[in-house]
Design a protein around this motif. Structure first.
Motif, PDB file in Angstrom:
ATOM      1  N   GLU A   1      96.494  72.109  16.830  1.00  0.00           N
ATOM      2  CA  GLU A   1      96.416  70.697  17.151  1.00  0.00           C
ATOM      3  C   GLU A   1      96.325  70.819  18.717  1.00  0.00           C
ATOM      4  OE1 GLU A   1      98.966  66.547  17.803  1.00  0.00           O
ATOM      5  OE2 GLU A   1      99.399  67.965  16.188  1.00  0.00           O
ATOM      6  N   ARG A   2      97.064  71.773  19.253  1.00  0.00           N
ATOM      7  CA  ARG A   2      97.120  71.878  20.818  1.00  0.00           C
ATOM      8  C   ARG A   2      95.809  72.604  21.183  1.00  0.00           C
ATOM      9  NH1 ARG A   2     101.465  71.611  23.883  1.00  0.00           N
ATOM     10  NH2 ARG A   2     100.192  73.113  25.678  1.00  0.00           N
ATOM     11  N   GLN A   3      94.925  73.629  20.326  1.00  0.00           N
ATOM     12  CA  GLN A   3      93.790  74.122  20.784  1.00  0.00           C
ATOM     13  C   GLN A   3      92.927  73.064  20.840  1.00  0.00           C
ATOM     14  OE1 GLN A   3      93.049  77.465  17.833  1.00  0.00           O
ATOM     15  NE2 GLN A   3      94.401  78.974  19.110  1.00  0.00           N
ATOM     16  N   ALA A   4      92.790  72.106  19.823  1.00  0.00           N
ATOM     17  CA  ALA A   4      91.707  70.964  19.602  1.00  0.00           C
ATOM     18  C   ALA A   4      92.054  70.208  20.935  1.00  0.00           C
ATOM     19  CB  ALA A   4      92.039  70.277  18.468  1.00  0.00           C
ATOM     20  N   LEU A   5      93.244  69.771  21.150  1.00  0.00           N
ATOM     21  CA  LEU A   5      93.288  68.870  22.521  1.00  0.00           C
ATOM     22  C   LEU A   5      93.059  69.636  23.708  1.00  0.00           C
ATOM     23  CD1 LEU A   5      96.723  67.239  21.556  1.00  0.00           C
ATOM     24  CD2 LEU A   5      94.630  66.158  21.893  1.00  0.00           C
ATOM     25  N   ARG A   6      93.154  71.026  23.747  1.00  0.00           N
ATOM     26  CA  ARG A   6      92.664  71.737  25.005  1.00  0.00           C
ATOM     27  C   ARG A   6      91.154  71.656  25.125  1.00  0.00           C
ATOM     28  NH1 ARG A   6      97.010  75.417  24.054  1.00  0.00           N
ATOM     29  NH2 ARG A   6      95.748  76.595  23.130  1.00  0.00           N
ATOM     30  N   TYR A   7      90.387  71.839  23.648  1.00  0.00           N
ATOM     31  CA  TYR A   7      89.248  72.090  23.731  1.00  0.00           C
ATOM     32  C   TYR A   7      88.451  70.625  24.268  1.00  0.00           C
ATOM     33  CZ  TYR A   7      84.265  71.778  21.960  1.00  0.00           C
ATOM     34  OH  TYR A   7      82.825  71.571  21.788  1.00  0.00           O
ATOM     35  N   LEU A   8      88.922  69.330  23.700  1.00  0.00           N
ATOM     36  CA  LEU A   8      88.511  68.171  24.230  1.00  0.00           C
ATOM     37  C   LEU A   8      88.674  68.003  25.681  1.00  0.00           C
ATOM     38  CD1 LEU A   8      90.141  65.886  21.233  1.00  0.00           C
ATOM     39  CD2 LEU A   8      87.705  66.361  21.640  1.00  0.00           C
ATOM     40  N   MET A   9      89.856  68.388  26.144  1.00  0.00           N
ATOM     41  CA  MET A   9      90.121  68.218  27.518  1.00  0.00           C
ATOM     42  C   MET A   9      89.259  68.998  28.521  1.00  0.00           C
ATOM     43  SD  MET A   9      93.789  68.887  29.273  1.00  0.00           S
ATOM     44  CE  MET A   9      93.773  70.564  29.332  1.00  0.00           C
ATOM     45  N   ARG A  10      88.750  69.998  27.941  1.00  0.00           N
ATOM     46  CA  ARG A  10      88.042  70.896  28.869  1.00  0.00           C
ATOM     47  C   ARG A  10      86.471  70.795  28.549  1.00  0.00           C
ATOM     48  NH1 ARG A  10      91.772  76.334  28.120  1.00  0.00           N
ATOM     49  NH2 ARG A  10      93.254  75.518  29.455  1.00  0.00           N
ATOM     50  N   ASN A  11      86.215  69.859  27.689  1.00  0.00           N
ATOM     51  CA  ASN A  11      84.507  69.796  27.442  1.00  0.00           C
ATOM     52  C   ASN A  11      84.006  68.802  28.232  1.00  0.00           C
ATOM     53  OD1 ASN A  11      81.938  69.386  26.436  1.00  0.00           O
ATOM     54  ND2 ASN A  11      82.857  68.881  24.078  1.00  0.00           N
ATOM     55  N   THR A  12      83.129  69.497  29.453  1.00  0.00           N
ATOM     56  CA  THR A  12      82.763  68.283  30.346  1.00  0.00           C
ATOM     57  C   THR A  12      81.665  67.424  29.799  1.00  0.00           C
ATOM     58  OG1 THR A  12      81.273  70.211  30.788  1.00  0.00           O
ATOM     59  CG2 THR A  12      83.096  69.881  32.041  1.00  0.00           C
ATOM     60  N   SER A  13      80.983  67.552  28.743  1.00  0.00           N
ATOM     61  CA  SER A  13      79.972  66.745  27.983  1.00  0.00           C
ATOM     62  C   SER A  13      80.665  65.236  27.243  1.00  0.00           C
ATOM     63  CB  SER A  13      79.124  67.310  27.100  1.00  0.00           C
ATOM     64  OG  SER A  13      80.096  67.775  25.810  1.00  0.00           O
ATOM     65  N   LEU A  14      81.939  65.385  27.343  1.00  0.00           N
ATOM     66  CA  LEU A  14      82.870  64.131  26.595  1.00  0.00           C
ATOM     67  C   LEU A  14      82.801  63.034  27.840  1.00  0.00           C
ATOM     68  CD1 LEU A  14      85.278  66.122  24.384  1.00  0.00           C
ATOM     69  CD2 LEU A  14      83.199  64.687  23.644  1.00  0.00           C
TER      70      LEU A  14
END
Length: 113
Positions: free
Chosen positions: A35-48
């Protein structure tokens, strides 16, 4: 003096409050790591969109501190000590020396030259 004597467990060696807390931290970390990895990915994805990224960052910051990998400390499995622990053997220096001299560690012998 008997009240300070550590109890022996079949699983990991001596038990005290710090060893139990460390065990709990490791279990919680393993449970929440995806869950933490998924949230980190969402947080760092600049296309979102910025709103999604901010929500992910907020959720990540509100998670319990035991879900972070930085709170886990290497502890000796034989004595529960947190300092001077050899990672390969998961033992403190003194425990490592005792077990090595007793011949309990395979492949380890006292150096002589």
């Amino acid at each position: 003096m008997s009240q300070f004597r550590a109890k022996r467990l079949d699983i990991c060696g001596y038990i005290n409050a710090k060893v139990i807390r460390d065990h709990t931290k490791r279990k919680v970390f393993m449970e929440y790591e995806p869950e933490r990895q998924a949230l980190r990915y969402l947080m760092r994805n600049t296309s979102l969109p910025m709103r999604v990224r901010a929500q992910a960052q907020l959720q990540l910051s509100q998670m319990h501190s035991y879900t972070r990998s930085t709170v886990i400390k290497n502890r000796c499995t034989a004595g529960g000590i947190a300092r001077g622990v050899f990672r390969d053997f998961k033992m403190a220096r003194f425990q490592f020396r005792e077990h090595a001299l007793a011949g309990d560690l395979p492949g380890v012998q006292k150096a002589s030259w």
